[in-house]
Design an enzyme around this catalytic site. Structure first.
Site, PDB file in Angstrom:
ATOM      1  N   ASP A  26      -4.868  -1.879 -11.341  1.00  0.00           N
ATOM      2  CA  ASP A  26      -5.962  -0.902 -11.338  1.00  0.00           C
ATOM      3  C   ASP A  26      -7.020  -1.240 -12.392  1.00  0.00           C
ATOM      4  OD1 ASP A  26      -7.317   1.322 -10.458  1.00  0.00           O
ATOM      5  OD2 ASP A  26      -6.140   2.747 -11.635  1.00  0.00           O
ATOM      6  N   ASN A  74      -7.319   4.244   0.134  1.00  0.00           N
ATOM      7  CA  ASN A  74      -8.486   3.411  -0.208  1.00  0.00           C
ATOM      8  C   ASN A  74      -9.497   3.277   0.945  1.00  0.00           C
ATOM      9  OD1 ASN A  74      -6.578   1.241  -2.416  1.00  0.00           O
ATOM     10  ND2 ASN A  74      -7.960   2.898  -2.980  1.00  0.00           N
TER      11      ASN A  74
END
Ligand code: IPE
Ligand code: IPE
Ligand code: MG
Length: 247
Positions: A26, A74
């Site tokens: 991330d 996402n």
């Protein structure tokens, strides 16, 4: 063997290695924005980090490494970013599959595949097929993956078998359930790493992390190094895992 730093590898006590490490890669977007770049430049830089971490995992002979590449959530991102990630993913596979194969890596994909382009689906199938008999690191790439989606898929499959009279509901056990997950046959996650300062699971490996140790760093994924990876592995080796019992 891929290039590696012998001094770095020597820091690790092999007898205390986790069997299965999972990583939430991330912070690519924020890293890029912080340097005045577009978010996509962060994703490109992130792929370079992934290559180095996989090399380290190979050299340490880790049993399994799972990385979160794209979540079922996402898809909510702007179309241009999603498209970019898809291209990056296929470029990466196209470019790296041969070298992974030479390093005895066995790649596998976790998650749904049906919403990817037919060309990408074929590349994923071909890469997995190429490496299916390899005996080195089990490298799982979670793409269009969500832990809840995975559990629902298993529940549906077992429910179908029960409805067809092939399975008695009473026979469903944690083991039978785990045997239907995308990670079937692999050990549960021992160590979960997340970069960039966020401390949440974001729908990653909900079942498999039941007893995982967590390791967080503020470092964004593009700046994460093999040294930090080794730090996390050493930290893991010093933890006391009780699994609910006493020691
Ligand atoms: C992780 O980085 C990569 C993917 C989710 C594909 P992010 O894109 O989430 O970067 P941040 O968290 O916005 O900085
Ligand atoms: C999780 O990161 C997914 C991947 C790393 C692929 P996100 O950046 O999408 O997670 P949230 O939105 O911060 O929870
Ligand atoms: Mg993020």
């Amino acid at each position: 063997m891929w290039e590696s730093d012998a001094d770095l590898l020597a820091r690790v006590d092999k007898s205390k290695l986790p069997r299965h490490v999972a990583i939430i890669m991330d912070g690519n977007g924020r890293w890029a924005n912080g340097r005045g770049l577009l978010r996509n430049a962060g994703h490109t830089a992130g792929v370079k980090t992934l290559k180095k971490i996989l090399q380290t995992a190979v050299n340490l002979k880790l049993e399994a490494l799972t990385v979160y590449a794209f979540s079922t959530e996402n898809w909510k991102r702007p179309h241009t970013e999603v498209e970019f990630l898809m291209h990056l993913f296929s470029d990466y596979l196209e470019r790296e599959k041969r070298e992974m194969h030479e390093n005895n890596v066995r790649i596998k994909f976790l998650g749904r595949t049906e919403d990817f382009s037919p060309a990408l689906q074929k590349l994923m199938r071909d890469s997995a097929e190429l490496m299916k008999n390899n005996t080195g690191v089990k490298f799982n790439v979670a793409a269009d993956y969500g832990g809840q989606d995975e559990i629902v898929r298993v529940a549906r499959k077992l429910a179908r078998q029960a409805a067809a009279g092939e399975l008695s509901p009473e026979d469903i056990s944690a083991q039978i359930f785990a045997d239907e997950l995308d990670t079937a046959g692999q050990p549960p996650v021992d160590l979960l790493i997340r970069t960039s300062g966020e401390m949440r699971l974001s729908n990653f490996l909900l079942w498999q992390t039941a007893y995982a140790e967590f390791w967080f760093t503020d470092t964004p994924w593009p700046e994460f190094t093999p040294e930090q990876f080794v730090d996390a592995l050493i930290d893991f080796g010093n933890r006391s895992r009780r699994f609910g019992a006493l020691n």
